[in-house]
Design a protein around this motif. Structure first.
Motif, PDB file in Angstrom:
ATOM      1  N   UNK A 160       3.040  -5.018   3.800  1.00  0.00           N
ATOM      2  CA  UNK A 160       3.043  -4.473   2.441  1.00  0.00           C
ATOM      3  C   UNK A 160       3.303  -5.555   1.386  1.00  0.00           C
ATOM      4  N   UNK A 161       4.131  -6.542   1.696  1.00  0.00           N
ATOM      5  CA  UNK A 161       4.282  -7.660   0.758  1.00  0.00           C
ATOM      6  C   UNK A 161       2.947  -8.382   0.599  1.00  0.00           C
ATOM      7  N   UNK A 162       2.226  -8.558   1.689  1.00  0.00           N
ATOM      8  CA  UNK A 162       0.914  -9.199   1.614  1.00  0.00           C
ATOM      9  C   UNK A 162      -0.058  -8.350   0.809  1.00  0.00           C
ATOM     10  N   UNK A 163       0.002  -7.038   0.976  1.00  0.00           N
ATOM     11  CA  UNK A 163      -0.881  -6.145   0.223  1.00  0.00           C
ATOM     12  C   UNK A 163      -0.605  -6.233  -1.276  1.00  0.00           C
ATOM     13  N   UNK A 164       0.658  -6.407  -1.643  1.00  0.00           N
ATOM     14  CA  UNK A 164       0.990  -6.563  -3.062  1.00  0.00           C
ATOM     15  C   UNK A 164       0.352  -7.833  -3.629  1.00  0.00           C
ATOM     16  N   UNK A 165       0.421  -8.923  -2.891  1.00  0.00           N
ATOM     17  CA  UNK A 165      -0.202 -10.160  -3.358  1.00  0.00           C
ATOM     18  C   UNK A 165      -1.709 -10.040  -3.438  1.00  0.00           C
ATOM     19  N   UNK A 166      -2.301  -9.410  -2.436  1.00  0.00           N
ATOM     20  CA  UNK A 166      -3.742  -9.179  -2.434  1.00  0.00           C
ATOM     21  C   UNK A 166      -4.167  -8.365  -3.652  1.00  0.00           C
ATOM     22  N   UNK A 167      -3.383  -7.347  -3.969  1.00  0.00           N
ATOM     23  CA  UNK A 167      -3.696  -6.473  -5.100  1.00  0.00           C
ATOM     24  C   UNK A 167      -3.692  -7.245  -6.412  1.00  0.00           C
TER      25      UNK A 167
END
Length: 251
Positions: A160-167
């Motif tokens: 989820x931390x990675x998804x935040x950066x991707x977003x």
């Protein structure tokens, strides 16, 4: 005029993980706001039930039986459909356990669905939005655990931390195309799947002790946020995380 900005009439929405739980609630809410919703999940029976309910309520829904971890199959299916205006990238999983018990198979399952599949489904949807040239809204289903850490959730937090950066990066990339990209970050949501965990009084006390509003989140809380982010009411919002954590991350 303000109320009209929340309407989704004439828009096409795609929701992954739409057969149950949060995905189902989001799909039903988007349909109730006027969107024509495509329901995506692996279980045809679950999707048929949701579609029938939406139709009975006067909405419009179709089903798309797919495994979102099949990136090529997902992209091919979207090539055969008109572009979507709204994408709720909701499919996800969790395998909570201490790090010393985490296996390679656990890693592949959690990161593969929560991150890899989320990236490539967004890629496929964004391609259609760019070709159509009408703009759009991509909503990635994140978590409060994309902003804090928690014991026994190393893989989930990592995804989820990675998804935040991707977003954030995708919002920068697609902003000139008028495609908005945001996350929804719920706390613990009471669903049929999570309800048994809260029958443990100690676990329930621990969770509620962190949620400043003193209650568990409900599917309707997430669904309402999705309608907002999908609508013109959020027209100036991109690259942001909409926190639905009851104050968990406030301190």
């Amino acid at each position: 005029m303000i109320a009209a900005r929340f309407g989704l009439g004439g828009r096409r929405a795609l929701v992954t993980g739409a057969g149950r739980g949060i995905g189902r609630g989001v799909a039903e809410a988007l349909a109730s706001a006027g969107a024509s919703v495509t329901l995506c999940a692996r279980s045809a029976a679950d999707l048929d039930e949701v579609a029938a309910g939406i139709a009975a309520a006067g909405g419009t829904a179709e089903t798309l039986v797919l495994d979102v971890t099949d990136a090529a199959g997902f992209a091919a299916a979207l090539e055969r459909r008109p572009a979507f205006d709204i994408f709720v990238n909701n499919a996800g999983t969790n395998r909570p356990k201490p790090l010393d018990e985490v296996t390679g198979e656990d890693f592949d399952a959690v990161i593969g669905l929560n991150l890899r599949a989320a990236v490539f489904t967004a890629q496929a949807v964004a391609r259609g939005m760019v070709r159509a040239g009408k703009g759009g809204a991509i909503i990635n289903m994140s978590s409060q655990m994309g902003h804090v850490g928690a014991a026994n959730r190393t893989l989930y937090c990592a995804s989820k931390w990675a998804l935040e950066g991707f977003t954030k990066a995708l919002a920068v990339e697609l902003g000139p195309r008028n495609i908005r990209v945001n996350t929804i970050c719920p706390t613990f949501i009471e669903t049929p799947m999570t309800r048994p965990f809260f029958e443990d009084p100690a676990f329930r006390r621990q969770v509620l002790g962190k949620i400043k509003l003193g209650r568990l989140g409900q599917i309707e809380d997430v669904a309402a946020a999705a309608v907002f982010l999908a609508s013109d009411a959020a027209a100036m919002m991109t690259g942001s995380a909409l926190m639905l954590d009851g104050g968990w991350t406030a301190d």
